[in-house]
Design a protein around this motif. Sequence first.
Motif, PDB file in Angstrom:
ATOM      1  N   ALA A  93      -6.388 -11.619  -2.644  1.00  0.00           N
ATOM      2  CA  ALA A  93      -4.971 -11.233  -2.684  1.00  0.00           C
ATOM      3  C   ALA A  93      -4.826  -9.719  -2.600  1.00  0.00           C
ATOM      4  O   ALA A  93      -3.918  -9.215  -1.925  1.00  0.00           O
ATOM      5  CB  ALA A  93      -4.303 -11.767  -3.958  1.00  0.00           C
ATOM      6  N   VAL A  94      -5.713  -8.991  -3.254  1.00  0.00           N
ATOM      7  CA  VAL A  94      -5.699  -7.527  -3.154  1.00  0.00           C
ATOM      8  C   VAL A  94      -5.946  -7.126  -1.708  1.00  0.00           C
ATOM      9  O   VAL A  94      -5.253  -6.258  -1.163  1.00  0.00           O
ATOM     10  CB  VAL A  94      -6.743  -6.890  -4.100  1.00  0.00           C
ATOM     11  N   ARG A  95      -6.928  -7.771  -1.066  1.00  0.00           N
ATOM     12  CA  ARG A  95      -7.219  -7.465   0.335  1.00  0.00           C
ATOM     13  C   ARG A  95      -5.989  -7.728   1.211  1.00  0.00           C
ATOM     14  O   ARG A  95      -5.599  -6.891   2.026  1.00  0.00           O
ATOM     15  CB  ARG A  95      -8.397  -8.287   0.855  1.00  0.00           C
ATOM     16  N   ALA A  96      -5.347  -8.881   1.033  1.00  0.00           N
ATOM     17  CA  ALA A  96      -4.186  -9.240   1.855  1.00  0.00           C
ATOM     18  C   ALA A  96      -3.035  -8.256   1.653  1.00  0.00           C
ATOM     19  O   ALA A  96      -2.394  -7.825   2.617  1.00  0.00           O
ATOM     20  CB  ALA A  96      -3.734 -10.660   1.523  1.00  0.00           C
ATOM     21  N   LYS A  97      -2.788  -7.888   0.418  1.00  0.00           N
ATOM     22  CA  LYS A  97      -1.709  -6.942   0.135  1.00  0.00           C
ATOM     23  C   LYS A  97      -2.041  -5.545   0.681  1.00  0.00           C
ATOM     24  O   LYS A  97      -1.164  -4.853   1.192  1.00  0.00           O
ATOM     25  CB  LYS A  97      -1.442  -6.887  -1.364  1.00  0.00           C
ATOM     26  N   ALA A  98      -3.298  -5.150   0.610  1.00  0.00           N
ATOM     27  CA  ALA A  98      -3.711  -3.856   1.162  1.00  0.00           C
ATOM     28  C   ALA A  98      -3.566  -3.860   2.684  1.00  0.00           C
ATOM     29  O   ALA A  98      -3.161  -2.853   3.275  1.00  0.00           O
ATOM     30  CB  ALA A  98      -5.143  -3.527   0.755  1.00  0.00           C
ATOM     31  N   GLU A  99      -3.894  -4.987   3.319  1.00  0.00           N
ATOM     32  CA  GLU A  99      -3.711  -5.088   4.769  1.00  0.00           C
ATOM     33  C   GLU A  99      -2.246  -4.965   5.136  1.00  0.00           C
ATOM     34  O   GLU A  99      -1.895  -4.289   6.108  1.00  0.00           O
ATOM     35  CB  GLU A  99      -4.274  -6.420   5.286  1.00  0.00           C
ATOM     36  N   GLN A 100      -1.367  -5.597   4.347  1.00  0.00           N
ATOM     37  CA  GLN A 100       0.066  -5.494   4.599  1.00  0.00           C
ATOM     38  C   GLN A 100       0.539  -4.047   4.441  1.00  0.00           C
ATOM     39  O   GLN A 100       1.323  -3.548   5.239  1.00  0.00           O
ATOM     40  CB  GLN A 100       0.847  -6.405   3.649  1.00  0.00           C
ATOM     41  N   ALA A 101       0.056  -3.384   3.416  1.00  0.00           N
ATOM     42  CA  ALA A 101       0.448  -1.993   3.184  1.00  0.00           C
ATOM     43  C   ALA A 101      -0.032  -1.109   4.324  1.00  0.00           C
ATOM     44  O   ALA A 101       0.718  -0.265   4.818  1.00  0.00           O
ATOM     45  CB  ALA A 101      -0.114  -1.502   1.848  1.00  0.00           C
ATOM     46  N   LEU A 102      -1.272  -1.298   4.754  1.00  0.00           N
ATOM     47  CA  LEU A 102      -1.810  -0.485   5.839  1.00  0.00           C
ATOM     48  C   LEU A 102      -1.022  -0.722   7.125  1.00  0.00           C
ATOM     49  O   LEU A 102      -0.721   0.220   7.856  1.00  0.00           O
ATOM     50  CB  LEU A 102      -3.295  -0.785   6.042  1.00  0.00           C
ATOM     51  N   TYR A 103      -0.648  -1.955   7.381  1.00  0.00           N
ATOM     52  CA  TYR A 103       0.172  -2.256   8.555  1.00  0.00           C
ATOM     53  C   TYR A 103       1.507  -1.515   8.469  1.00  0.00           C
ATOM     54  O   TYR A 103       1.961  -0.905   9.437  1.00  0.00           O
ATOM     55  CB  TYR A 103       0.409  -3.759   8.693  1.00  0.00           C
ATOM     56  N   SER A 104       2.131  -1.562   7.302  1.00  0.00           N
ATOM     57  CA  SER A 104       3.409  -0.859   7.113  1.00  0.00           C
ATOM     58  C   SER A 104       3.244   0.641   7.291  1.00  0.00           C
ATOM     59  O   SER A 104       4.121   1.308   7.841  1.00  0.00           O
ATOM     60  CB  SER A 104       3.979  -1.150   5.723  1.00  0.00           C
ATOM     61  N   LEU A 105       2.138   1.176   6.822  1.00  0.00           N
ATOM     62  CA  LEU A 105       1.878   2.603   6.957  1.00  0.00           C
ATOM     63  C   LEU A 105       1.748   3.009   8.417  1.00  0.00           C
ATOM     64  O   LEU A 105       2.168   4.093   8.812  1.00  0.00           O
ATOM     65  CB  LEU A 105       0.616   2.996   6.191  1.00  0.00           C
ATOM     66  N   ARG A 106       1.177   2.145   9.221  1.00  0.00           N
ATOM     67  CA  ARG A 106       1.027   2.445  10.658  1.00  0.00           C
ATOM     68  C   ARG A 106       2.390   2.522  11.340  1.00  0.00           C
ATOM     69  O   ARG A 106       2.536   3.202  12.341  1.00  0.00           O
ATOM     70  CB  ARG A 106       0.172   1.375  11.332  1.00  0.00           C
ATOM     71  N   GLN A 107       3.364   1.809  10.786  1.00  0.00           N
ATOM     72  CA  GLN A 107       4.706   1.810  11.369  1.00  0.00           C
ATOM     73  C   GLN A 107       5.518   3.024  10.947  1.00  0.00           C
ATOM     74  O   GLN A 107       6.569   3.286  11.509  1.00  0.00           O
ATOM     75  CB  GLN A 107       5.453   0.530  10.955  1.00  0.00           C
ATOM     76  N   GLN A 108       5.047   3.752   9.931  1.00  0.00           N
ATOM     77  CA  GLN A 108       5.788   4.889   9.398  1.00  0.00           C
ATOM     78  C   GLN A 108       4.864   6.106   9.312  1.00  0.00           C
ATOM     79  O   GLN A 108       4.249   6.346   8.276  1.00  0.00           O
ATOM     80  CB  GLN A 108       6.346   4.557   8.028  1.00  0.00           C
ATOM     81  N   PRO A 109       4.768   6.885  10.380  1.00  0.00           N
ATOM     82  CA  PRO A 109       3.840   8.020  10.400  1.00  0.00           C
ATOM     83  C   PRO A 109       4.094   9.043   9.297  1.00  0.00           C
ATOM     84  O   PRO A 109       3.201   9.785   8.933  1.00  0.00           O
ATOM     85  CB  PRO A 109       4.064   8.646  11.776  1.00  0.00           C
ATOM     86  N   SER A 110       5.290   9.075   8.742  1.00  0.00           N
ATOM     87  CA  SER A 110       5.599  10.070   7.715  1.00  0.00           C
ATOM     88  C   SER A 110       4.864   9.811   6.400  1.00  0.00           C
ATOM     89  O   SER A 110       4.851  10.676   5.534  1.00  0.00           O
ATOM     90  CB  SER A 110       7.107  10.104   7.456  1.00  0.00           C
TER      91      SER A 110
END
Length: 192
Positions: A93-110
């Motif tokens: 679950a930590v891995r899945a949530k971290a993957e989601q966060a990293l994906y979101s980060l890629r969408q927001q360069p700031s």
Amino acid sequence: MTKCMKNLIILLISSLILTWNPIHSSSSSAHANAILSSQSQSQSQNNNHNAGLIESTCKSSDSYSLCVSTLEADGRSANASDARQLAQILVDAVRAKAEQALYSLRQQPSVQQCSAAYRSILDEDVPKAQQGLQTGNPQLAGEGMADAAAAAAACQHSLVSASGNKQSVLSVVSQVVRAVAQIARSIITSVL
């Protein structure tokens, strides 16, 4: 805010995050309903089959409600035979949530300052915890989850410092990653 209210908010946020997949966010409502229906069936099975194991395992964690909801949201917990398997589900679950966060980060360069933290969680911390669980080394597994919680906390701190917004989506995701990693660590270190 009371501790009960805070736990309820974390539980609701966790449920939303568990069902949200940013890669497929444009999916139809029928697909979303199928996922929710599947999770409801899975939760019902968990409640009937393995509620005792989940409850006894989660009692050793810092956030009982989030622990139970995270485990019940994963259908594998219905077939878990011991706390080690439940700990593996939490690490996943930590891995899945971290993957989601990293994906979101890629969408927001700031907010790229958090990318390194989440890459570290995915490339180092989760594999370290998985290795510890597989080899019967709870200290190594616990260290991996402690490191993941620290990385998520650092990301959350940098997001709040940069924007002043404690309730941004990424800040909330970081809070959940940190909380689930802390739960996994407490279970790993106290039960295994």
